[in-house]
Design an enzyme around this catalytic site. Structure first.
Site, PDB file in Angstrom:
ATOM      1  N   HIS A   1      -0.666   3.663   8.516  1.00 31.17           N
ATOM      2  CA  HIS A   1      -2.135   2.146   8.319  1.00 31.17           C
ATOM      3  C   HIS A   1      -1.626   1.370   9.267  1.00 31.17           C
ATOM      4  O   HIS A   1      -0.764   0.062   8.204  1.00 31.17           O
ATOM      5  CB  HIS A   1      -2.172   2.045   7.146  1.00 31.17           C
ATOM      6  CG  HIS A   1      -3.870   1.788   6.844  1.00 31.17           C
ATOM      7  ND1 HIS A   1      -3.831   0.677   5.579  1.00 31.17           N
ATOM      8  CD2 HIS A   1      -4.723   0.546   7.775  1.00 31.17           C
ATOM      9  CE1 HIS A   1      -4.563  -0.681   5.905  1.00 31.17           C
ATOM     10  NE2 HIS A   1      -5.537  -0.063   7.134  1.00 31.17           N
TER      11      HIS A   1
ATOM     12  N   GLU B   1       0.945  -1.054  -0.096  1.00 34.11           N
ATOM     13  CA  GLU B   1      -0.223  -0.270  -0.572  1.00 34.11           C
ATOM     14  C   GLU B   1       0.800   0.855  -0.016  1.00 34.11           C
ATOM     15  O   GLU B   1       1.774   0.846   0.289  1.00 34.11           O
ATOM     16  CB  GLU B   1      -0.951   0.571   1.323  1.00 34.11           C
ATOM     17  CG  GLU B   1      -2.209  -1.183   1.115  1.00 34.11           C
ATOM     18  CD  GLU B   1      -2.697  -1.512   2.278  1.00 34.11           C
ATOM     19  OE1 GLU B   1      -2.921  -0.186   3.116  1.00 34.11           O
ATOM     20  OE2 GLU B   1      -3.720  -1.842   2.755  1.00 34.11           O
TER      21      GLU B   1
END
Ligand SMILES: *[C@@H]1O[C@H](CO)[C@@H](O)[C@H](O)[C@H]1NC(C)=O
Ligand SMILES: *[C@@H]1O[C@H](CO)[C@@H](O)[C@H](O)[C@H]1NC(C)=O
Length: 307
Positions: free
Chosen positions: A194, A143
């Site tokens: 995250h 990501e």
């Protein structure tokens, strides 16, 4: 003495605004967010930090607050990539959401080519620029983080990708240093993160170190704010689990969690978890409050439903 009074004032302001932060009002003020399409958000972008400055510069203290209020958000757009950007109506929805904020962290960017982010950027009003992280993750699944920011509202002074020699993080935090243009002498270090759900307690436990690292990188005079999908609730890292692990951010009263444990930051009806958070170092409130007047506002946005 003055300092103590300032602290009390800032905390009271903080509390007042937190109490007043009626989510419905926040969203209603910026227009309805019903979406005719499948809503694109996994988690809704949900908090706003507003710093309202006045006396510091000796300039007109009654300057309109809106020009001196900075809206900061974090948005986990589930599996953001070409497929999402090709769904009818979805890019427009994402654009609308991003443009509510002066600075917004976007998470779960999967598209290796980078085209989806560039496409989104082209759709945004011209005042937006973005800065994007490395592709992060231990395995094939990776990501990226991106910060979109309005160039007429903040200056991007620096950015920093944490390197994580001990491999504590699945997705190492990515930070930017921004200076609000309407508020003098304030530098915000926004630490985007995250968490990996199953390691959330462990990873959150390392964020205090990251704050230290970011201050060494950007300078001791910056105000750190951790933001993002920390997965800090429910089965992953609810308060009880964090306390049991002796988590610094949770136990040390120097940190203020703007989004309470009872807030639902997810879009799905079947979940009610405060995964997404915004954690301030109390010094952000205190130091800035001594210089200017700072109001920190946590305004959860109303659930963004599909259909
Ligand atoms: C301060 O701002 C207010 C509102 O914009 C304006 O009416 C007033 O004249 C300004 N005062 C000074 C000293 O600039
Ligand atoms: C709490 O955090 C602050 C800021 O990082 C630090 O200076 C302080 O020593 C910490 N307090 C404790 C008890 O660990």
């Amino acid at each position: 003495m003055i300092r103590i009074v300032s602290q009390i004032v800032s905390l009271v302001l903080l509390m007042v605004i937190l109490t007043e932060g009626n989510p419905q009002q926040v969203i209603d003020a910026s227009g309805q967010c019903h979406c005719p399409c499948e809503c694109s958000a996994q988690h809704r972008p949900l908090f706003q930090v507003s710093a309202r400055g006045s006396a510091a510069t000796g300039r007109n203290a009654s300057t309109s607050t809106s020009s001196r209020r900075l809206k900061i958000g974090a948005f986990n757009i589930k599996t953001f990539g070409r497929s999402k950007m090709s769904k009818p109506g979805v890019p427009q929805r994402i654009k609308q959401i991003i443009e509510r904020y002066d600075v917004i962290l976007v998470q779960e960017i999967l598209d290796r080519s980078g085209e989806s982010v560039r496409q989104l950027h082209r759709m945004l009003s011209r005042t937006y620029e973005f800065v994007i992280s490395d592709r992060l993750g231990r395995g094939r699944y990776k990501e990226q983080y991106a910060f979109f920011y309005r160039t007429d509202r903040v200056s991007l002074l620096n950015f920093h990708q944490s390197t994580d020699r001990e491999d504590a993080f699945e997705r190492e935090p990515f930070s930017v240093l921004v200076a609000p243009k309407q508020i003098n002498n304030v530098k915000l270090a926004l630490i985007g993160f995250h968490a990996k759900p199953t390691d959330a307690v462990k990873e959150i436990g390392r964020l205090a170190d990251v704050i230290g690292e970011v201050r060494r990188q950007f300078g001791a005079d910056v105000e750190p704010i951790v933001l993002g999908d920390l997965n800090a609730d429910c089965d992953y890292a609810d308060r009880r689990r964090r306390l049991r692990a002796g988590d610094a951010l949770t136990t040390n009263t120097s940190y203020v969690w703007l989004i309470g444990d009872d807030v639902d930051t997810t879009t799905r009806d079947s979940t009610s978890c405060a995964y997404d958070r915004c954690v301030l170092w109390l010094l952000v409130v205190v130091v800035v409050a001594v210089v200017v007047v700072v109001v920190v506002m946590c305004g959860g946005l109303r659930r963004e439903r599909s259909g």
